[in-house]
Write a protein that holds these residues in place. Structure first.
Motif, short mmCIF file in Angstrom:
data_model
loop_
_atom_site.label_atom_id
_atom_site.label_comp_id
_atom_site.label_asym_id
_atom_site.label_seq_id
_atom_site.Cartn_x
_atom_site.Cartn_y
_atom_site.Cartn_z
N TYR A 44 -2.93 -4.85 -5.53
CA TYR A 44 -4.34 -5.23 -5.64
C TYR A 44 -4.87 -5.68 -4.28
O TYR A 44 -6.00 -5.34 -3.90
CB TYR A 44 -4.48 -6.35 -6.67
CG TYR A 44 -5.88 -6.88 -6.83
CD1 TYR A 44 -6.84 -6.17 -7.56
CD2 TYR A 44 -6.26 -8.08 -6.24
CE1 TYR A 44 -8.13 -6.66 -7.70
CE2 TYR A 44 -7.54 -8.58 -6.38
CZ TYR A 44 -8.48 -7.87 -7.11
OH TYR A 44 -9.75 -8.35 -7.24
N LEU A 45 -4.06 -6.45 -3.54
CA LEU A 45 -4.46 -6.91 -2.21
C LEU A 45 -4.76 -5.73 -1.29
O LEU A 45 -5.77 -5.72 -0.58
CB LEU A 45 -3.35 -7.78 -1.61
CG LEU A 45 -3.46 -8.14 -0.13
CD1 LEU A 45 -4.68 -9.01 0.12
CD2 LEU A 45 -2.18 -8.83 0.34
N CYS A 46 -3.89 -4.73 -1.30
CA CYS A 46 -4.08 -3.57 -0.42
C CYS A 46 -5.29 -2.74 -0.85
O CYS A 46 -6.03 -2.23 0.00
CB CYS A 46 -2.81 -2.71 -0.42
SG CYS A 46 -1.36 -3.57 0.23
N GLN A 47 -5.49 -2.60 -2.15
CA GLN A 47 -6.64 -1.82 -2.63
C GLN A 47 -7.95 -2.50 -2.26
O GLN A 47 -8.91 -1.82 -1.87
CB GLN A 47 -6.54 -1.64 -4.15
CG GLN A 47 -5.45 -0.70 -4.59
CD GLN A 47 -5.32 -0.64 -6.10
OE1 GLN A 47 -5.86 -1.49 -6.82
NE2 GLN A 47 -4.61 0.36 -6.61
N GLU A 48 -8.01 -3.81 -2.35
CA GLU A 48 -9.25 -4.52 -2.07
C GLU A 48 -9.58 -4.53 -0.58
O GLU A 48 -10.75 -4.49 -0.21
CB GLU A 48 -9.15 -5.96 -2.58
CG GLU A 48 -9.20 -6.08 -4.09
CD GLU A 48 -10.56 -5.65 -4.66
OE1 GLU A 48 -11.58 -6.21 -4.23
OE2 GLU A 48 -10.58 -4.76 -5.52
N THR A 49 -8.58 -4.58 0.27
CA THR A 49 -8.83 -4.71 1.71
C THR A 49 -8.69 -3.40 2.47
O THR A 49 -8.85 -3.39 3.70
CB THR A 49 -7.86 -5.74 2.31
OG1 THR A 49 -6.50 -5.32 2.07
CG2 THR A 49 -8.08 -7.10 1.68
N GLY A 50 -8.36 -2.31 1.77
CA GLY A 50 -8.25 -1.01 2.43
C GLY A 50 -6.94 -0.78 3.14
O GLY A 50 -6.86 0.09 4.03
N GLY A 51 -5.90 -1.52 2.78
CA GLY A 51 -4.60 -1.36 3.42
C GLY A 51 -3.71 -0.39 2.67
O GLY A 51 -4.12 0.29 1.72
N LEU A 52 -2.45 -0.33 3.10
CA LEU A 52 -1.45 0.55 2.50
C LEU A 52 -0.38 -0.29 1.83
O LEU A 52 0.04 -1.31 2.37
CB LEU A 52 -0.81 1.45 3.57
CG LEU A 52 -1.75 2.36 4.37
CD1 LEU A 52 -0.98 3.10 5.45
CD2 LEU A 52 -2.46 3.34 3.45
N TYR A 53 0.07 0.17 0.66
CA TYR A 53 1.15 -0.52 -0.04
C TYR A 53 2.27 0.47 -0.32
O TYR A 53 2.03 1.57 -0.83
CB TYR A 53 0.65 -1.12 -1.36
CG TYR A 53 1.73 -1.86 -2.13
CD1 TYR A 53 2.55 -2.78 -1.50
CD2 TYR A 53 1.93 -1.62 -3.48
CE1 TYR A 53 3.53 -3.46 -2.19
CE2 TYR A 53 2.91 -2.30 -4.18
CZ TYR A 53 3.72 -3.22 -3.53
OH TYR A 53 4.70 -3.88 -4.21
#
Length: 420
Positions: free
Chosen positions: A236-245
């Protein structure tokens, strides 16, 4: 002696025998574990005739590299993107109790430290104008190991001196700490966080969802590399901030995942505002002179650089003058950052079996002049530049795209035209 021929053990001999058996079992487990971890059977493959032969690891490495290169080039070709050339990156290392797990040899913590050291060196090689900071999370708190800076050696030294895992991990505390530091970065800087997370949970003092929204509002790009299983909160953190998981499968996969973050990432237009940046190009200070270092706040003897605005002394470049705040760089730093805007076109593969005009193919690599023929005078796999049509070996292909950033064949054509 008993009837079956075995001597009945005396008092105290039972314990000795049990200890010997336990030592043998431990030795046997270590002996088996060495073969199991090396996975020697995975280095074999079956050929066309049904025989086993070793896998060509160099060819596999090159195939993975070319797939990654093509994916990056296709992504940049299909959309107009900005590159975050001036990056402010925090590496968050999970040093909780979970980092002591031994599913990676000798432990997750040691493997992560090794890969982070390689990443820091590669990061500054590809991003000479950028800065890195280190944060560790252990015992439920986040600790800043190093502030943002451009010295790889100081970061590595601080990391190796603080290794040790204990307690629980707190994702919220880590995000709060990096948010406090990155929120002060100028608008032209690309704010990033890479979290290497080993735990399967997070022990937070408040609502981590609110902290994630704060990072999103501050335009901080958060990426997570997991070392255990996939966690919803990290995704969820990566999806919200545009990062990669992503989740690492083994040490080699972890290395590939973390090195994917070394090149500058695409920057969304609203995340990177184009504006002019004041920079200073300091001169080398005179050798053999004692002066006060502004970055270490102490007298130092010898070299250094003099800020062109306030005449303060700094130890290394690139950095920001602690007196007047001017960004200090050198011209090679700008030149090394330039190649990300105009990367070398990916070369085309040339299969040995698909060469109708075999006599037209050169016998040596244009770059290193090594032979493109095997001991039986049969052609080996190579690549060719789509622009200058010169042939290169696989090693030169990787060197040109990852280090040189210029095609020797194309550059030689430019030189010949200028002479004419």
């Amino acid at each position: 002696m008993s009837n079956n021929g075995k001597r009945k053990p005396m008092n105290g001999e039972d314990d000795d025998d049990e200890e010997d058996d336990e030592e043998n079992e431990r030795d046997l487990e270590a002996w088996e574990k060495a073969y199991a971890d090396e996975r020697s059977w995975e280095s074999l493959q079956e050929d066309e005739s049904g025989l086993l032969r070793p896998i060509d690891n160099q060819a596999l490495h090159h195939a993975q590299y070319r797939r990654r290169l093509r994916s990056l080039s296709s992504a940049s070709a299909t959309s107009r993107i900005q590159k975050g050339l001036i990056r402010y990156l925090y590496l968050v290392l999970d040093l909780s109790r979970a980092a002591g797990e031994m599913d990676l040899r000798p432990s997750r913590m040691v493997v992560v430290a090794k890969q982070v050291e390689a990443f820091i060196r590669e990061f500054f090689d590809q991003n000479p104008l950028s800065q890195i900071g280190l944060v560790a999370i252990k015992d439920g708190v986040a600790q800043c190991l190093t502030d943002l800076g451009g010295s790889p050696e100081s970061h590595i030294k601080a990391l190796m001196g603080k290794l040790g895992c204990s307690g629980e991990a707190s994702l919220q505390n880590a995000l709060e700490l990096v948010h406090e530091q990155l929120d002060q970065i100028p608008s032209y800087g690309h704010r990033e966080v890479i979290i290497l997370y080993s735990a399967l949970s997070t022990c937070d003092p408040g609502d981590v969802m609110e902290t994630i929204q704060k990072c999103k509002k501050s335009k901080i790009r958060c990426s997570v590399i997991g070392l255990s299983a996939e966690l919803y909160i990290c995704k969820y953190l990566c999806q919200e901030t545009g990062g990669l998981y992503s989740v690492a499968l083994d040490e080699a996969h972890l290395k590939d995942l973390i090195l994917e973050h070394a090149p500058p990432p695409p920057a969304i237009a609203e995340f990177a505002i184009a504006n002019l940046i004041k920079m200073g190009f300091p001169q080398r200070a005179a050798e053999g002179v004692i002066s006060i270092c502004s970055c270490h706040k102490e007298a130092k003897f010898g070299g250094g650089y003099i800020c062109p605005r306030c005449k303060a002394r700094v130890c290394e470049l690139p950095t920001e003058c602690s007196i007047c705040g001017l960004t200090l760089v050198s011209s090679p730093h700008l030149a090394r950052s330039y190649h990300h805007l105009f990367p070398v076109t990916p070369f085309d593969d040339v299969a040995p079996m698909l060469l109708p005009n075999q006599h037209r193919r050169p016998k040596s690599c244009f770059g290193c002049q090594q032979s493109l023929l095997n001991p039986g005078n049969m052609p080996i796999r190579c690549v060719t530049c789509p622009k200058c049509k010169q042939f290169f070996c696989l090693d030169c292909d990787i060197y040109i795209h990852e280090s040189l950033h210029n095609c020797p064949g194309c550059e030689s054509l430019k030189d010949s035209k200028s002479v004419d």
